[in-house]
Design an enzyme around this catalytic site. Structure first.
Site, PDB file in Angstrom:
ATOM      1  N   GLY A  62      49.250  47.697  29.420  1.00 36.55           N
ATOM      2  CA  GLY A  62      48.109  48.539  29.513  1.00 36.55           C
ATOM      3  C   GLY A  62      46.953  48.271  30.530  1.00 36.55           C
ATOM      4  O   GLY A  62      45.815  48.728  30.533  1.00 36.55           O
ATOM      5  N   ARG A  70      56.988  61.052  36.077  1.00 36.85           N
ATOM      6  CA  ARG A  70      56.012  60.326  35.498  1.00 36.85           C
ATOM      7  C   ARG A  70      54.793  59.732  35.789  1.00 36.85           C
ATOM      8  O   ARG A  70      54.483  59.920  37.170  1.00 36.85           O
ATOM      9  CB  ARG A  70      56.684  58.858  35.218  1.00 36.85           C
ATOM     10  CG  ARG A  70      57.942  59.016  34.449  1.00 36.85           C
ATOM     11  CD  ARG A  70      58.091  59.364  33.104  1.00 36.85           C
ATOM     12  NE  ARG A  70      59.364  59.667  32.384  1.00 36.85           N
ATOM     13  CZ  ARG A  70      60.229  60.215  32.241  1.00 36.85           C
ATOM     14  NH1 ARG A  70      59.991  61.703  33.088  1.00 36.85           N
ATOM     15  NH2 ARG A  70      61.531  60.209  31.721  1.00 36.85           N
ATOM     16  N   GLN A  71      53.856  59.534  34.923  1.00 43.26           N
ATOM     17  CA  GLN A  71      52.384  59.352  35.462  1.00 43.26           C
ATOM     18  C   GLN A  71      52.304  57.869  35.394  1.00 43.26           C
ATOM     19  O   GLN A  71      52.593  57.042  34.461  1.00 43.26           O
ATOM     20  CB  GLN A  71      51.323  59.726  34.564  1.00 43.26           C
ATOM     21  CG  GLN A  71      51.184  61.378  34.781  1.00 43.26           C
ATOM     22  CD  GLN A  71      52.391  61.939  34.144  1.00 43.26           C
ATOM     23  OE1 GLN A  71      52.637  61.977  33.019  1.00 43.26           O
ATOM     24  NE2 GLN A  71      52.788  63.306  34.996  1.00 43.26           N
ATOM     25  N   TYR A  72      51.822  57.205  36.334  1.00 41.02           N
ATOM     26  CA  TYR A  72      51.498  55.726  36.275  1.00 41.02           C
ATOM     27  C   TYR A  72      49.915  55.371  36.957  1.00 41.02           C
ATOM     28  O   TYR A  72      49.584  56.137  37.942  1.00 41.02           O
ATOM     29  CB  TYR A  72      52.553  55.105  37.600  1.00 41.02           C
ATOM     30  CG  TYR A  72      53.732  55.030  37.077  1.00 41.02           C
ATOM     31  CD1 TYR A  72      54.279  54.318  36.036  1.00 41.02           C
ATOM     32  CD2 TYR A  72      54.779  56.084  37.793  1.00 41.02           C
ATOM     33  CE1 TYR A  72      55.591  54.331  35.502  1.00 41.02           C
ATOM     34  CE2 TYR A  72      55.970  56.043  37.138  1.00 41.02           C
ATOM     35  CZ  TYR A  72      56.621  55.229  36.133  1.00 41.02           C
ATOM     36  OH  TYR A  72      57.809  55.267  35.795  1.00 41.02           O
ATOM     37  N   GLU A 110      42.543  74.369  35.227  1.00 39.17           N
ATOM     38  CA  GLU A 110      43.369  73.879  35.924  1.00 39.17           C
ATOM     39  C   GLU A 110      43.213  74.330  37.401  1.00 39.17           C
ATOM     40  O   GLU A 110      43.484  73.616  38.469  1.00 39.17           O
ATOM     41  CB  GLU A 110      44.690  73.928  35.620  1.00 39.17           C
ATOM     42  CG  GLU A 110      45.096  73.213  34.309  1.00 39.17           C
ATOM     43  CD  GLU A 110      45.944  73.638  33.517  1.00 39.17           C
ATOM     44  OE1 GLU A 110      47.010  74.674  33.844  1.00 39.17           O
ATOM     45  OE2 GLU A 110      46.438  73.315  32.354  1.00 39.17           O
ATOM     46  N   TYR A 117      45.446  58.235  37.309  1.00 39.10           N
ATOM     47  CA  TYR A 117      46.747  57.875  37.523  1.00 39.10           C
ATOM     48  C   TYR A 117      47.318  59.000  38.538  1.00 39.10           C
ATOM     49  O   TYR A 117      46.582  59.959  39.127  1.00 39.10           O
ATOM     50  CB  TYR A 117      47.430  58.139  36.461  1.00 39.10           C
ATOM     51  CG  TYR A 117      47.205  59.376  35.545  1.00 39.10           C
ATOM     52  CD1 TYR A 117      47.967  60.492  36.157  1.00 39.10           C
ATOM     53  CD2 TYR A 117      46.370  59.553  34.627  1.00 39.10           C
ATOM     54  CE1 TYR A 117      47.656  61.835  35.389  1.00 39.10           C
ATOM     55  CE2 TYR A 117      46.155  60.783  33.818  1.00 39.10           C
ATOM     56  CZ  TYR A 117      47.001  61.920  34.315  1.00 39.10           C
ATOM     57  OH  TYR A 117      46.747  63.123  33.838  1.00 39.10           O
ATOM     58  N   TYR A 156      52.553  80.006  31.787  1.00 40.42           N
ATOM     59  CA  TYR A 156      52.033  80.220  30.673  1.00 40.42           C
ATOM     60  C   TYR A 156      52.392  81.280  29.661  1.00 40.42           C
ATOM     61  O   TYR A 156      52.564  81.249  28.709  1.00 40.42           O
ATOM     62  CB  TYR A 156      50.407  80.049  30.711  1.00 40.42           C
ATOM     63  CG  TYR A 156      49.757  78.696  30.651  1.00 40.42           C
ATOM     64  CD1 TYR A 156      49.512  78.094  30.012  1.00 40.42           C
ATOM     65  CD2 TYR A 156      49.434  78.405  32.181  1.00 40.42           C
ATOM     66  CE1 TYR A 156      48.762  76.791  29.973  1.00 40.42           C
ATOM     67  CE2 TYR A 156      49.090  77.086  32.133  1.00 40.42           C
ATOM     68  CZ  TYR A 156      48.541  76.254  31.293  1.00 40.42           C
ATOM     69  OH  TYR A 156      48.011  75.119  31.312  1.00 40.42           O
ATOM     70  N   PRO A 185      52.132  61.403  25.378  1.00 40.26           N
ATOM     71  CA  PRO A 185      51.756  62.537  24.726  1.00 40.26           C
ATOM     72  C   PRO A 185      50.625  62.079  23.807  1.00 40.26           C
ATOM     73  O   PRO A 185      50.553  61.036  23.292  1.00 40.26           O
ATOM     74  CB  PRO A 185      52.705  63.071  23.794  1.00 40.26           C
ATOM     75  CG  PRO A 185      54.085  62.947  24.350  1.00 40.26           C
ATOM     76  CD  PRO A 185      53.667  61.539  25.123  1.00 40.26           C
TER      77      PRO A 185
END
Length: 393
Positions: free
Chosen positions: A273, A204-206, A137, A190, A95, A388
Site C-alpha cells: 500500500g 488490473r489497476q496499479y 464517464e 493509478y 449498461y 472492489p
C-alpha cells in the site's frame, strides 16, 4: 427524476436487499457471463472467484436503494467507480446489458415477491442510475483524451526497466512506444494494465509509484498468490515479462489523490500500500513542512521504496511486525510489532492532520478506528482499498 411512488417502492425493498443482496449479484454475474462471455475480458476473474465483486456490488445496490431519495449521498461512490470504469474501458452500450441481467437476477432470487410494481420501479431506477454513470464517464473519457499527452482507450507501452524492490516485488518503468510525452497525473492515481492470458484479456489497476514526469510511468507490483497458493494472473505475467516487452496501458485515473493543505499531513502505509503514497509524499514535501510517513511492513526485507522516502524532507518511521533487537536498537525501525493506538497517539500530536491510509483492508480498518477514537475528523481520513470498494467504518 424518479417519482415519489417509485422511490417508496425501491425503499421498501431495502430489507430484502440486505438479506439477499449477494444471492442476487451472484446470480446476476452467472447469467450475464453465460450469455455474454465477451464481458469476461472486462471483469476481474480473481474478484469473481473470491466473491469480492459480488459482495461489493451487493453493498452498492443496497446503498443505492437506501439512499434513493438522497442521490447526492452516493455521488462520491459514483465518481470512484466511474474512474475505474473509464480506466478499464466500460462503454455506454454495456449498461443495458448489465441492467437486463440485474433485473433477471432480482426476479429469479425474489420469485413471487418480485411483483410487476417492484420490477418496474427497479427498471426505472436502474435507468436513472445508469445515465448518471454514463454522463460522468463521458466527461472522464473526454478529459483523458484531450489533456496534453492523453489518449483514448489503451496505448502501447514498453518496459524500459525492471527493478527488484524486494522478494516478489518489482518496479516497472513504462515508456510509450510512440515516444510521445506523457500526460501529468494527480499523485495517488493509478493506470490500468491489460494483458492477454489464455483465451481472455485481463485488466488490473496499479498505482503510479513515482512523481509525475513526461518520460515514464512507474508501477510497483507484488507477485500475488491466493489462499490456495495459486499465482496472480496479471502480476505473475508481468513479473515474467522482459525489458522491451509491450503492455497495453490506460491513461491515469482515480479519486484517491493528494490534496493541498496547510494542515499537517500524515501517510500510513501497510505492505505494498506504500505505492500510491510515495507519489503523494513527493508532492506533499514540495509545499508542506509538516509531513510524516509511517511505513508498516512484515520485516526489513519488505520495506519497499524506503530509501526514496528517507531522502525526502519528512519525518519517516518504520514499523516492523518482525524485528530483531539489533534493528530496534540501531533505529532501523521505530516500532517492533503492530501499530497500537497508544503508539500512534504518541507520534501524532495533532488531530488536525490530513491522514492518508493505504494497505490491507484489515490493517486500514484498525487504523481508521484508532484515528476516530483519537478525535481525528473523519473527513480528514483519506483511504483507498485495492479491488472492489468496501467501507472502513
Amino acid at each position: 427524476m424518479l417519482s415519489n411512488e417509485t422511490i417508496q417502492i425501491i425503499k421498501s425493498t431495502v430489507p430484502v436487499l440486505e438479506q439477499k443482496g449477494k444471492d442476487i449479484t451472484t446470480r446476476f454475474y452467472s447469467l450475464m457471463f453465460q450469455d455474454h462471455p465477451e464481458l469476461l475480458n472486462v471483469f476481474n476473474h480473481s474478484n469473481q472467484k473470491n466473491e469480492r465483486q459480488q459482495t461489493a456490488l451487493a453493498k452498492a445496490v443496497y446503498a443505492a436503494a437506501a439512499n434513493i431519495d438522497q442521490l447526492d449521498k452516493i455521488i462520491p461512490v459514483v465518481k470512484q467507480v466511474a474512474h475505474k470504469h473509464r480506466s478499464i474501458g466500460v462503454k455506454p452500450e454495456q449498461y443495458p446489458i448489465v441492467g437486463e441481467y440485474l433485473l433477471k437476477a432480482i426476479k429469479d432470487v425474489l420469485g413471487e415477491a418480485a411483483t410487476p410494481e417492484i420490477m418496474n420501479a427497479w427498471a426505472e431506477t436502474y435507468g436513472v442510475l445508469a445515465q448518471v454513470f454514463i454522463d460522468t464517464e463521458k466527461e472522464m473519457y473526454e478529459s483523458a483524451e484531450k489533456q496534453a499527452g492523453g489518449w483514448e482507450g489503451y496505448k502501447n507501452f514498453f518496459i524500459d526497466r525492471k527493478v527488484q524492490e524486494s522478494d516478489g516485488v518489482l518496479s516497472f518503468y513504462l515508456k510509450p512506444v510512440d515516444r510521445e510525452s506523457l500526460p501529468s497525473f494527480l499523485p495517488g492515481q493509478y493506470i490500468s494494465v491489460r494483458v492477454k492470458q489464455f483465451e481472455h484479456l485481463h485488466i488490473r489497476q496499479y498505482s503510479l509509484s513515482d512523481a509525475p514526469n513526461e518520460e515514464y510511468f512507474r508501477i510497483t507490483v507484488k507477485q500475488e498468490t491466493n489462499k490456495e497458493g495459486e499465482s496472480g494472473t496479471v502480476s505473475s505475467t508481468l513479473h515474467h515479462f522482459a525489458e522491451g516487452e509491450v503492455l497495453e496501458v490506460s491513461a491515469p485515473a482515480g479519486e484517491f489523490v493528494y490534496e493541498t493543505t496547510e494542515n499537517p499531513v500524515v501517510f500510513i502505509s501497510g505492505g505494498v500500500g506504500v505505492t500510491p503514497l510515495v507519489s503523494m509524499a513527493k508532492k506533499a514535501v514540495e509545499e508542506n513542512e509538516n509531513v510524516t510517513f509511517i511505513q508498516a511492513v512484515k520485516d526489513r526485507s519488505h520495506q519497499l521504496l524506503a530509501n526514496e522516502l528517507k531522502q525526502l524532507n519528512l519525518r519517516y518511521m518504520a514499523c516492523y511486525e518482525q524485528a530483531t533487537d539489533e534493528e530496534k536498537a540501531s533505529g532501523a525501525c521505530q516500532l517492533k510489532g503492530y501499530i497500537t493506538k497508544d503508539w500512534l497517539q504518541e507520534k501524532l500530536t495533532s488531530t488536525n492532520s490530513h491522514i492518508y491510509l493505504c494497505g490491507p483492508v484489515a490493517f486500514m480498518k484498525v487504523l481508521y478506528g484508532y484515528l476516530v477514537d483519537m478525535g481525528v475528523t473523519k473527513e480528514y481520513i483519506h483511504y483507498e482499498v485495492f479491488g472492489p470498494s468496501v467501507g472502513l467504518a
